[in-house]
Design an enzyme around this catalytic site. Structure first.
Site, PDB file in Angstrom:
ATOM      1  N   ARG A 178      -3.138  37.442 -25.640  1.00 16.49           N
ATOM      2  CA  ARG A 178      -2.608  36.083 -25.655  1.00 16.49           C
ATOM      3  C   ARG A 178      -1.529  35.861 -26.706  1.00 16.49           C
ATOM      4  NH1 ARG A 178      -5.367  30.250 -27.209  1.00 16.49           N
ATOM      5  NH2 ARG A 178      -3.850  28.978 -26.050  1.00 16.49           N
ATOM      6  N   LEU A 179      -0.437  35.224 -26.264  1.00 15.92           N
ATOM      7  CA  LEU A 179       0.573  34.649 -27.140  1.00 15.92           C
ATOM      8  C   LEU A 179       0.471  33.149 -26.932  1.00 15.92           C
ATOM      9  CD1 LEU A 179       2.941  35.193 -29.105  1.00 15.92           C
ATOM     10  CD2 LEU A 179       4.454  35.180 -27.112  1.00 15.92           C
ATOM     11  N   GLU A 214       4.125  30.255 -17.930  1.00 14.27           N
ATOM     12  CA  GLU A 214       4.001  28.858 -18.314  1.00 14.27           C
ATOM     13  C   GLU A 214       4.214  28.001 -17.071  1.00 14.27           C
ATOM     14  OE1 GLU A 214       3.129  27.901 -21.268  1.00 14.27           O
ATOM     15  OE2 GLU A 214       3.544  29.667 -22.499  1.00 14.27           O
ATOM     16  N   VAL A 251      23.546  38.195 -31.885  1.00 12.43           N
ATOM     17  CA  VAL A 251      23.816  39.517 -32.454  1.00 12.43           C
ATOM     18  C   VAL A 251      25.214  39.968 -32.057  1.00 12.43           C
ATOM     19  CG1 VAL A 251      21.412  40.282 -32.550  1.00 12.43           C
ATOM     20  CG2 VAL A 251      22.764  40.700 -30.475  1.00 12.43           C
ATOM     21  N   CYS A 254       1.887  35.754 -22.046  1.00 14.69           N
ATOM     22  CA  CYS A 254       0.835  36.681 -22.422  1.00 14.69           C
ATOM     23  C   CYS A 254       1.014  37.975 -21.653  1.00 14.69           C
ATOM     24  CB  CYS A 254      -0.539  36.075 -22.115  1.00 14.69           C
ATOM     25  SG  CYS A 254      -0.791  34.404 -22.797  1.00 14.69           S
TER      26      CYS A 254
END
Length: 611
Positions: free
Chosen positions: A45-46, A72, A285, A2
């Protein structure tokens, strides 16, 4: 994962909202606010755990403690059970509530119980104090500064700028150091008055005063030799321990209520993560230049592993067109060209998952950089008496360029003199030559000396690793990992950056890390259990970016030259010196690409924050 921001002092909801909106990309799933007792918290928040109930800011049932938290905690379930055994009750299944109650129970002693990545602020209502902590390696950022007598803080500097008391001014000392290191290496940021809380430190703020204390130190065991008789058993034991702890960390980093993917280049670090994480998607990529594209490697390995690979070719035009935006998201100028590649691979991943595993940190812990072989290569000179080495270096320095001259110069110096980290762009004399403004001139030695002072008893390879962990890793590698993933609302998890993994890596004899022929020796033997030799033994490349070629192209040469001749450039630099660097590179006289890029990234960053 977050983002948060905030300030102390008088409540101002409009300011708090503006500051929080500035980091909306860090958390598109929700927002929250807390204002009380002269403390103002804003949160984005995520959501990964307890999607319905894990909202922030979060307050304990008795109203005493309130937290905003970015990161986390991977062992939160074990810690939750420990707290429940002591009579603590929970209303959510989130790691945030565990973190909050750990502090209420243990105070600052709770930090050494954590396994994860974190930056958080806890307000203690009863004593009027803010408690702040940052994780062991600096995976998650925390910025702060005192402006107008109040503390401003947040996950990104750009949120602080929105406060009316913030004074936006360039830190010239930071600029000078940046020109040598290619990233912001000082604790005080490129914007004057803004500081970074160092990794493995906590901070208390009360009555207008800041107190900072270290709670953990990443230390290696003293250098030791392994006898021939014990070498085989010792190596087998080391491989077994690495295998077990890396596998355990990858498993712990998969704790989530949403799908997790994995970045994948052709390197052994990300390849091993991809082979062991058990997911179904990898992301890669490459560039539209021959020799600068790892997509083929990644697709082949993903196919071998039975995983779908999602890839993207970055065109030269879109790379250049996004440079300003990327420096904006970076918060401070960063001249690492690989950051842009990370921006685009995060963009690809964000279209499929909310979180990814990535391979940052393995090189610093297990000895993966090619430069770590240098002490062995210069040994024929470095073993000579110091006065003799000095004499050789003095003579070599006065001679015209010849093959082997650089070898003699490097070998004549002590490690502490020649090695400042993975990047050394401008020497102190060179940066004085190009800067028009006077600075406090922090020397490179003044930055590295306090760190080297903690390496007594280490061999040169271990000294280099220790220095990189405390500078390059946090200032470049982990900075761009956080900022480029969060630019796309993507959580980046780094399983090698785990204190249990470090505990094993720190005990490895140097010869199990770096040999004359190979880097990450024991680590590669672990990788060989899961990967074919072409992956496990692949030489370290970094992320190849063709800036050396681009700067000779008319279009991009002209673009950089225009910026080098701008009013902003004239404010800080001697423009004639800048154009000389650019022209000499274009004519092929010398490869100035890294120096040019370092200046160019600063100027683009300046335009984003001051333009």
């Amino acid at each position: 994962m977050c983002g948060f921001t905030g300030f102390t002092g008088r409540e101002n909801n409009a300011v708090l909202k503006a500051m929080t909106d500035k980091i909306a990309h860090r958390g598109p799933d929700g927002e929250g606010y807390f204002t009380a007792d002269g403390v103002n918290f804003g949160f984005r928040r995520l959501a990964f755990l307890d999607l319905e109930h894990g909202n922030q800011p979060m307050t304990t049932a008795d109203g005493r403690y309130t937290i905003v938290f970015n990161g986390e905690i991977y062992n939160y379930e074990t810690l939750r059970e420990e707290l429940q055994g002591q009579g603590v009750s929970f209303t959510t299944n989130s790691d945030t509530e565990v973190l909050l109650n750990l502090y209420a129970t243990y105070g600052s002693e709770m930090l050494n119980k954590l396994r994860g990545m974190f930056a958080f602020v806890i307000h203690d209502r009863d004593i009027g104090e803010l408690f702040v902590a940052r994780d062991y390696f600096g995976i998650k950022p925390f910025y702060y500064g005192i402006f107008g007598g109040e503390l401003l803080f947040g996950s990104e500097i750009k949120s602080l700028v929105e406060h009316p008391d913030f004074v936006k001014e360039i830190n010239l000392d930071a600029l000078s150091a940046y020109l040598s290191f290619q990233y912001s290496v000082l604790d005080e940021c490129m914007l004057k008055g803004v500081h970074k809380l160092p990794p493995a430190h906590f901070m208390r703020f009360k009555n207008g005063e800041v107190q900072i204390e270290r709670y953990w130190q990443a230390e290696f065991s003293a250098s030791r030799k392994v006898s021939k008789s014990e070498r085989e058993s010792a190596l087998n034991s080391a491989v077994e321990q690495i295998d077990e702890v890396v596998g355990g960390s990858i498993k712990a980093h998969l704790v989530s209520d949403v799908p997790i993917g994995s970045f994948l280049s052709s390197g052994v670090d990300s390849s091993l993560v991809a082979a062991r994480f058990g997911g179904d998607a990898t992301f890669t990529v490459g560039f539209d230049y021959e020799g600068y594209n790892e997509i083929g490697y990644a697709e082949e390995l993903s196919k071998d592993l039975g995983i779908v690979n999602h890839s993207k070719i970055i065109s030269t035009a879109e790379y250049w067109d996004n440079l300003g935006k990327i420096q904006y998201h970076m918060d401070e100028p960063l001249a690492d060209p690989a950051a842009i590649a990370l921006y685009f691979v995060s963009q690809v991943a964000s279209q499929h998952v909310k979180g990814v595993l990535s391979g940052e940190g393995a090189d610093e812990l297990f000895g993966g950089y090619n430069i770590y072989q240098e002490p062995k290569s210069v040994r024929p000179i470095s073993v000579l008496p110091r006065f003799l080495r000095r004499g050789i270096g003095k003579v070599a320095g006065k001679l015209p360029a010849f093959r082997g001259r650089n070898f003699l110069l490097r070998g004549s110096m002590d490690l502490e003199e020649r090695y400042i980290g993975n990047a050394k762009i401008f020497s102190e004399a060179e940066r004085r030559n190009i800067l028009r403004i006077g600075t406090g001139e922090p020397t490179t030695r003044s930055v590295t000396a306090p760190i080297y002072a903690k390496t007594v008893g280490y061999d040169d390879v271990t000294k280099m690793q220790f220095l990189d962990i405390h500078t390059w890793l946090v200032g470049d590698i982990l900075l761009k990992a956080d900022k480029m993933t969060m630019a796309h609302s993507l959580e980046g998890r780094v399983p090698y950056m785990d204190k249990e993994v470090f505990a094993v890596a720190s005990q490895l004899p140097t010869e199990f890390r770096v040999t004359k022929k190979v880097t990450k020796y024991a680590f590669r033997l672990v990788a060989a259990k899961y990967l074919q030799p072409k992956w496990s033994q692949k030489k370290k490349l970094g992320f190849p970016v063709p800036i050396r070629l681009w700067l000779k192209d008319d279009a991009y040469y002209s673009r950089v030259k225009k910026t080098f001749e701008s009013a902003v450039a004239q404010e800080f630099f001697r423009v004639d010196k800048l154009t000389s660097l650019l022209d000499a590179h274009r004519l092929g006289k010398v490869d100035n690409s890294r120096k040019i890029w370092t200046i160019y990234m600063f100027l683009l960053w300046y335009e984003e924050f001051f333009g």
